[in-house]
Structures are given as structure tokens and as C-alpha cells.
Scaffold this motif. Structure first.
Motif, short mmCIF file in Angstrom:
data_model
loop_
_atom_site.label_atom_id
_atom_site.label_comp_id
_atom_site.label_asym_id
_atom_site.label_seq_id
_atom_site.Cartn_x
_atom_site.Cartn_y
_atom_site.Cartn_z
N VAL A 1 20.44 34.99 38.37
CA VAL A 1 20.51 35.38 39.78
C VAL A 1 21.13 36.74 39.96
CG1 VAL A 1 20.61 33.00 40.56
CG2 VAL A 1 22.75 34.21 40.10
N GLY A 2 21.48 37.41 38.87
CA GLY A 2 21.95 38.78 38.95
C GLY A 2 23.40 38.95 39.32
N ALA A 3 24.21 37.91 39.29
CA ALA A 3 25.63 38.03 39.65
C ALA A 3 26.47 37.78 38.42
CB ALA A 3 25.99 37.03 40.75
N VAL A 4 26.61 38.79 37.60
CA VAL A 4 27.37 38.62 36.37
C VAL A 4 28.59 39.52 36.33
CG1 VAL A 4 25.37 37.89 35.03
CG2 VAL A 4 25.89 40.31 35.22
N GLY A 5 28.71 40.44 37.27
CA GLY A 5 29.84 41.35 37.25
C GLY A 5 31.09 40.70 37.80
N GLU A 6 32.22 41.25 37.39
CA GLU A 6 33.51 40.75 37.84
C GLU A 6 33.64 40.84 39.36
OE1 GLU A 6 37.31 39.17 36.98
OE2 GLU A 6 35.66 39.59 35.61
N GLU A 7 33.01 41.87 39.95
CA GLU A 7 33.16 42.09 41.39
C GLU A 7 32.44 41.05 42.22
OE1 GLU A 7 29.35 43.82 40.16
OE2 GLU A 7 31.40 43.82 39.35
N ARG A 8 31.54 40.23 41.62
CA ARG A 8 30.79 39.24 42.39
C ARG A 8 31.19 37.80 42.08
NH1 ARG A 8 26.29 41.15 45.20
NH2 ARG A 8 26.85 43.27 45.84
N ILE A 9 32.30 37.62 41.38
CA ILE A 9 32.76 36.26 41.05
C ILE A 9 34.25 36.18 41.34
CG2 ILE A 9 32.98 34.49 39.28
CD1 ILE A 9 30.73 35.87 37.76
N VAL A 10 34.64 35.15 42.10
CA VAL A 10 36.05 34.89 42.40
C VAL A 10 36.42 33.56 41.73
CG1 VAL A 10 37.81 34.53 44.16
CG2 VAL A 10 35.90 36.10 44.60
N GLN A 11 37.44 33.63 40.88
CA GLN A 11 37.84 32.45 40.13
C GLN A 11 38.80 31.59 40.94
OE1 GLN A 11 36.82 31.73 36.87
NE2 GLN A 11 37.77 29.75 37.22
N LYS A 12 38.52 30.29 40.96
CA LYS A 12 39.48 29.35 41.54
C LYS A 12 40.57 29.05 40.52
CE LYS A 12 35.86 26.85 44.15
NZ LYS A 12 35.23 25.52 44.31
N PRO A 13 41.81 28.87 40.97
CA PRO A 13 42.33 29.07 42.33
C PRO A 13 42.46 30.56 42.66
CG PRO A 13 44.12 28.53 40.84
CD PRO A 13 42.85 28.41 40.03
N PHE A 14 42.42 30.90 43.94
CA PHE A 14 42.48 32.30 44.37
C PHE A 14 43.85 32.89 44.05
CE2 PHE A 14 39.70 30.40 47.88
CZ PHE A 14 38.56 30.49 47.09
N ARG A 15 43.86 34.15 43.65
CA ARG A 15 45.11 34.80 43.25
C ARG A 15 45.29 36.12 43.99
NH1 ARG A 15 42.50 33.40 38.54
NH2 ARG A 15 43.42 31.71 37.33
N ASP A 16 46.44 36.29 44.59
CA ASP A 16 46.90 37.59 45.09
C ASP A 16 45.85 38.34 45.90
OD1 ASP A 16 49.29 37.12 43.73
OD2 ASP A 16 48.49 38.00 41.89
N GLY A 17 45.22 37.70 46.84
CA GLY A 17 44.28 38.38 47.72
C GLY A 17 42.97 38.77 47.07
N GLU A 18 42.65 38.15 45.91
CA GLU A 18 41.42 38.49 45.21
C GLU A 18 40.19 38.19 46.06
OE1 GLU A 18 39.16 37.54 40.95
OE2 GLU A 18 40.74 36.19 41.70
N LEU A 19 40.20 37.05 46.76
CA LEU A 19 39.05 36.68 47.59
C LEU A 19 38.82 37.74 48.66
CD1 LEU A 19 36.88 34.67 48.53
CD2 LEU A 19 38.66 33.54 49.89
N GLU A 20 39.88 38.13 49.39
CA GLU A 20 39.72 39.10 50.46
C GLU A 20 39.24 40.46 49.93
OE1 GLU A 20 42.20 37.13 49.94
OE2 GLU A 20 43.02 36.22 51.76
N ARG A 21 39.79 40.87 48.78
CA ARG A 21 39.40 42.17 48.23
C ARG A 21 37.92 42.19 47.84
NH1 ARG A 21 44.17 41.62 45.34
NH2 ARG A 21 42.99 41.21 43.42
N LYS A 22 37.45 41.14 47.18
CA LYS A 22 36.07 41.15 46.71
C LYS A 22 35.08 40.93 47.85
CE LYS A 22 37.06 40.06 41.92
NZ LYS A 22 36.84 39.21 40.75
N VAL A 23 35.49 40.19 48.87
CA VAL A 23 34.65 40.07 50.06
C VAL A 23 34.50 41.43 50.72
CG1 VAL A 23 34.56 39.16 52.41
CG2 VAL A 23 35.05 37.63 50.49
N ALA A 24 35.61 42.15 50.86
CA ALA A 24 35.55 43.48 51.48
C ALA A 24 34.67 44.43 50.67
CB ALA A 24 36.97 44.04 51.63
N ALA A 25 34.78 44.36 49.32
CA ALA A 25 33.98 45.24 48.48
C ALA A 25 32.49 44.91 48.60
CB ALA A 25 34.43 45.11 47.02
N ALA A 26 32.16 43.62 48.64
CA ALA A 26 30.76 43.22 48.78
C ALA A 26 30.19 43.67 50.12
CB ALA A 26 30.62 41.71 48.62
N LEU A 27 30.99 43.60 51.17
CA LEU A 27 30.53 44.02 52.50
C LEU A 27 30.34 45.53 52.57
CD1 LEU A 27 32.68 41.66 54.74
CD2 LEU A 27 30.21 41.54 54.36
N ARG A 28 31.19 46.28 51.85
CA ARG A 28 31.04 47.74 51.87
C ARG A 28 29.72 48.16 51.24
NH1 ARG A 28 36.56 47.75 50.54
NH2 ARG A 28 36.05 48.01 48.32
#
Length: 586
Positions: A542-569
């Protein structure tokens, strides 16, 4: 005189088909005629060579071309006994029969003792045919006996050789049978080991995924509580809880590495540079008592691996090597290009192909055979309690196999161990052609100043609540879906989302399958995976193999918010691509 006729077929067989060749020693012409008359009555062709002197007899006897010798006993210049002596030397196999009119009993006995076959008096020539038959039969029997004896001698001479050859054949067959039995046992053992590791891997990955979901809820609520906690004691306790959750996350990461469910971002890596840059880290980790040596191949192929994970692999192997060396020693790290043609004989071995290899060797205690078969099992360790989790080699094993390579361990008890990690070399890959698509203007639908719209898809309601709460507090418009099918239906109703946050492991349509469908129908819609583990094969698809497109559970130190913002940009501005209209979903 009545001549004895030969009527018996057996008698006639002794003559054969060729004429009978007779050497006749006789000085009397009359006796020669009488003898010829007797031979005529035998009814078999014959040829007579008549001689009367010693010289001619000796020459004729030495020629060896006669079947029978008939000799008178008394001659003017010669005698029968002398002729017999010459014949025994010149042609001992030719029967010698005396035919004489003066041969007495004493003389006849002496002649027989001297080697004569028989004797016939000239007064009883009627006995001659039967005497000739018996003499020729005896010759034939002696020849057959000698032939049989010779054949027996030859058989005995070759018997030992044939026994040795047969023994060797049986030994070779037995050795081949033993080899096949050993190979079958080895294959069965390798299969049992592979099945055991696979079963443990499946159990481990499931436990780790569920554990990560629990940690996600715990970590998310800790983050919420930290915002409202005011006293120092509460904050300290929350810090302790967060630390425990982080340790649990690291533990599940190791479990996922073994089960080949960790997230990897493979890129071309120069292993020589990686190894060389780790010297200081390795020296500080293993201590000054251990000497580090590096042998790096100059023209090493680039390896297609996750650079962060390969560093952890080398560090893990170095720490294991340090623990195996009681008082100092030497740690050697080598790299090499390797081409393998043989098929793997153990689950951890690499298959045929070309690899960039990194080897970590020590001069430690080695690994006993009974331990070697279990070194890759998670939680198996020979170290003291508290000194090892038993996940180091399991993590190396999972990383190597998930990367498309393998491991080989060579060890000798009391001398040391070498661990070779084979990593796939970089090869040029084919590029996909761009596809045509229809477009729809989402800016006009959403209106100016609208919040970015995110579709959160997770089957676990508790995890989904944590994710939704975090993103809403970050300022996004959120819509939820509890399954992949529900997400497709939501997009059918409103395709103008800015991002899909998608859980990977879900019942029914899992995250990979849902992402496949989304990418096919809305190819420009970015997808962010939120997962406790990830099947890399499916993610590559599906083409999502980069670190920037995967968030590991459990969420750490705002990782979810940062990667969501990067994907939206990085999303397309104002317009969303579509390839087809599939109303109704999947």
C-alpha cells in the motif's frame, strides 16, 4: 579277424568331426597295411604320418599336430620305450598306444608305468578301435578337467576381488542410507524448529499487539492526567507510570522484531560506514577490557535495511559477545560480499542470493550444542536472573528474516562464536507508471477556513477514544469508523477528508486491505497507520513503509500529533484525486 564296430554315439563323439591325425612308428609295410585295414573299419576319416627313425619321430612328435601315437615296440635302430620317453616330453597330452607282436606282459606293465596309454598285440588288432576310443576319451576328460580346474583357479583368483567390490558396494549403499537418514532427521528437526519459532512468533505478535493497545490507553490517559496534576507527588507517580509504559513498549518492540511484525524503513545503507561510526559506542558499551578489531571489505555492496535497526543488531551482538568473554578478549567485526547458492538447512539460514554480510566474532566460551538450537527463542537465556531478557538474538533473528536475509552461527565451545548476519544487497527496482484519475474540488465543498478533516479508523473503542481525543485537542475535525468497511462507506459518503488515521490490525477487512481500497479509489488521500505491529509486506503493497507514515502504539511524546501535522502539510491542496466512482463501497 572280426573288427569291433563302433555304433555307440558316445563313442563316435570322441572323434569329433575332423579327421583323426595318427603318428605311426612302424618299420613293417605289412603291419602298416593291416593297421590301415583296421582303421578303415572304424568308419571315421583319418590321416597317418608314418615314421621309422628316432630323428623323424622326434621331429613329428614336437610338431604337436597329432591326435594319437601308435608305435611298434621293436625297430631295427630304435625301440618303443625310447619313443615313449620322447613323446612324454614333446607331447604329453597325446595318447600313446603300443601295437606290437612281441610285447610280453612284463614289458607291457613297464610301458604302462612309463606313461603309455594302452597296448594292443598285433595278434588282437580287433581290440584296437575300442582302445583308440578309450584313449581319446581319456584325453578329452583330462582336457575338460584341466579346463574346469583352470576356471576354478581363475574364479578363486577373482573371488577376493569380487568380494571386496561387493563389500565396497554394500558399504557405499549403507553409507548413503545413513546419509539419507541423517538428512531426513536434520530436515525434520529443522521443520520442527521452524514450526516452533513460527508458532511462538504468531503468539508473540498477537500478545504484543494487544499489549500495545493496552499501553496506548495507559499512556494516553497518563498524558491527560499530567495536564491536570498539580502536586509534585502526583507528577512523580505519573512519571513512574510513564516510565513503566515506555519499558513495556520497548519490550513489545523486541517481541515484534522476533515475530517479524516490527515496522521497518529499508533504505540503501553503507554497512562499512555504519560499523566504523559505531566504534566509540561499542567500546563504551562493552568496556575497555575487550579489544575491538574491524575488517571491512572496501567494495562492499550497499544493503537494503532499516539503518536504525541494523545498529541495534550490531550492538546486541557486541553485548552478547562481551558477556561470553569472562575476562577481556577480542571482538571482531567483519563485512563482506557473499553469494550463496545452497538452500538453507535451518530456519534462520538465508536462502540463495547475493548479500552484504556483517559478522561479529568473539573469543569467548562458545555455545553448547544443546543451547544452540534454542538461542533464537524469545525469553530463552543462559544468563543469570536480571542480566538478560532472552530477546537479543530473537530480535536479531526477526530483523534479519524480515529484511529478506538470515543468520548463521559458527561456534566452538571454549574458543568462541561468530554470528553472520546476511542482508539483501540493493538492486535497481522498477518504477510504477502514473495512472489517470478524475478530480473533485474539496475546497469548494469544505469552504474557506475549515478545520482539517481526519477519519480515525480503529476497532478498539478505547484506543480509538484516545486517538480521537488527542487529535480533537490538536484542533482537527474528527470522524470515527470502527472497521475498514465502515471507513470505505464513510469515504463513499464524503470523500473530502484530509487524512485517514488507520489501525493496521482489525477483524474482517484489516488495515492493509482497507488501505488498498482507499488508494485505488482515492489515490491522493494520505494514510497514516497507527499500529502495535505491522506486516511489512502488506505495508509495502500500500506504499506506506516510511517512518513518517507509521505511528507505533503506545503513542510517545506527541508523535501522533507531529506525524499527523506532517502528513497534512504534504497533502494536495484543494483537490482530491479519484480513479473511479464505486458508490456503495466494498
Amino acid at each position: 579277424m572280426a573288427i569291433e564296430r563302433l555304433t555307440d554315439d558316445a563313442d563316435r563323439q570322441v572323434f569329433g568331426t575332423a579327421p583323426l591325425r595318427i603318428l605311426h612308428l612302424e618299420d613293417s609295410d605289412l603291419d602298416v597295411e593291416l593297421l590301415a585295414a583296421v582303421l578303415d573299419d572304424i568308419d571315421h576319416p583319418y590321416v597317418i604320418e608314418r615314421v621309422m627313425t628316432r630323428e623323424r619321430f622326434a621331429a613329428a612328435a614336437q610338431s604337436g599336430c597329432h591326435d594319437l601315437i601308435l608305435a611298434d615296440y621293436v625297430l631295427p635302430t630304435f625301440d618303443g620305450l625310447s619313443a615313449l620317453a620322447i613323446a612324454r616330453v614333446a607331447c604329453p597330452d597325446v595318447p600313446f598306444v603300443f601295437v606290437s607282436g612281441t610285447l610280453g606282459e612284463d614289458v607291457a606293465v613297464e610301458a604302462l608305468k612309463g606313461g603309455a596309454t594302452d597296448y594292443v598285440t598285433k595278434q588282437r588288432l580287433d581290440r584296437l578301435p575300442r582302445t583308440i576310443v578309450r584313449a581319446l576319451a581319456e584325453v578329452r576328460a583330462r582336457r575338460e578337467q584341466r579346463a574346469a580346474e583352470q576356471a576354478l583357479r581363475e574364479l578363486n583368483e577373482t573371488l577376493e576381488t569380487r568380494v571386496e567390490e561387493r563389500t565396497r558396494e554394500l558399504a557405499d549403499a549403507n553409507a548413503e542410507l545413513l546419509r539419507q537418514i541423517a538428512e531426513r532427521e536434520r530436515v525434520e528437526e529443522a521443520l520442527r524448529l521452524a514450526q516452533r519459532l513460527e508458532a511462538v512468533g504468531q503468539l508473540t505478535s498477537g500478545v504484543a499487539h494487544d499489549f500495545n493497545n493496552l499501553l496506548t490507553v495507559i499512556s494516553g490517559n497518563i498524558a491527560f492526567l499530567e495536564r491536570v496534576a498539580t502536586d509534585e507527588r502526583s507528577r512523580r507517580r505519573l512519571d513512574m507510570m510513564r516510565g513503566a509504559a515506555d519499558r513495556g513498549a520497548r519490550l513489545t518492540a523486541q517481541l515484534l522484531a522476533f515475530s517479524r511484525r516490527q515496522r521497518l524503513a529499508p533504505t540503501p545503507v553503507e554497512l562499512n560506514h555504519t560499523v566504523a561510526s559505531m566504534r566509540d559506542l561499542l567500546q563504551s558499551s562493552i568496556g575497555g577490557a575487550v579489544r575491538i578489531e574491524m575488517t571491512l571489505q572496501p567494495d562492499l555492496w550497499p544493503a537494503l535495511v532499516d539503518p536504525t535497526q541494523i545498529e541495534l543488531v550490531i550492538l546486541n551482538l557486541a553485548i552478547n559477545a562481551r558477556d561470553a568473554m569472562a575476562v577481556g578478549g577480542c571482538l571482531t567485526i567483519e563485512t563482506a560480499n557473499v553469494r550463496l547458492a545452497e538452500r538453507p538447512t535451518r530456519p534462520e539460514h538465508p536462502g540463495p542470493g547475493e548479500y552484504a554480510m556483517v559478522m561479529v566474532s568473539d573469543t569467548g566460551s562458545g555455545i553448547p550444542a544443546q543451547v544452540l538450537d534454542r538461542v533464537f527463542e524469545p525469553f530463552f537465556t543462559t544468563k543469570d536472573v536480571g542480566k538478560g531478557s532472552g530477546l537479543g538474538l530473537a530480535q536479531v533473528y526477526g530483523f534479519a528474516k524480515q529484511s529478506g536475509g538470515g543468520i548463521r552461527i559458527d561456534t566452538t565451545v571454549g574458543e568462541g562464536t561468530s554470528v553472520r548476519v546476511y542482508l539483501p544487497r540493493v538492486e535497481r527496482g522498477a518504477q510504477a507508471l502514473p495512472s489517470k484519475a478524475e478530480t473533485v474540488d474539496c475546497a469548494a465543498i469544505r469552504g474557506p477556513g475549515a478545520k482539517p478533516a481526519i477519519l480515525v479508523v480503529d476497532d478498539d473503542s478505547a484506543v480509538r477514544e484516545i486517538t480521537v481525543t488527542m487529535l480533537r485537542e490538536a484542533g482537527y475535525a474528527i470522524r470515527e469508523a470502527g472497521s475498514g468497511l465502515a471507513a470505505i462507506k464513510a469515504l463513499d459518503g464524503d470523500p473530502c477528508f484530509d487524512l485517514v488515521v488507520l489501525d493496521f490490525a482489525m477483524p474482517g477487512m484489516n488495515g492493509a486491505e482497507a488501505a488498498d481500497e482507499i488508494r485505488e479509489r482515492w489515490p491522493a488521500l494520505p494514510i497514516l497507520f497507527v499500529t502495535g505491529y505491522a506486516d511489512t509486506t502488506a505495508l509495502v503493497k500500500v506504499g506506506a513503509v516510511g517512518e513518517e507514515r507509521i505511528v507505533q502504539k503506545p503513542f510517545r511524546d506527541g508523535e501522533l500529533e507531529r506525524k499527523v501535522a506532517a502528513a497534512l502539510r504534504n497533502r494536495p491542496a484543494g483537490r482530491l484525486r479519484l480513479v473511479a466512482d464505486k458508490a456503495g463501497g466494498t
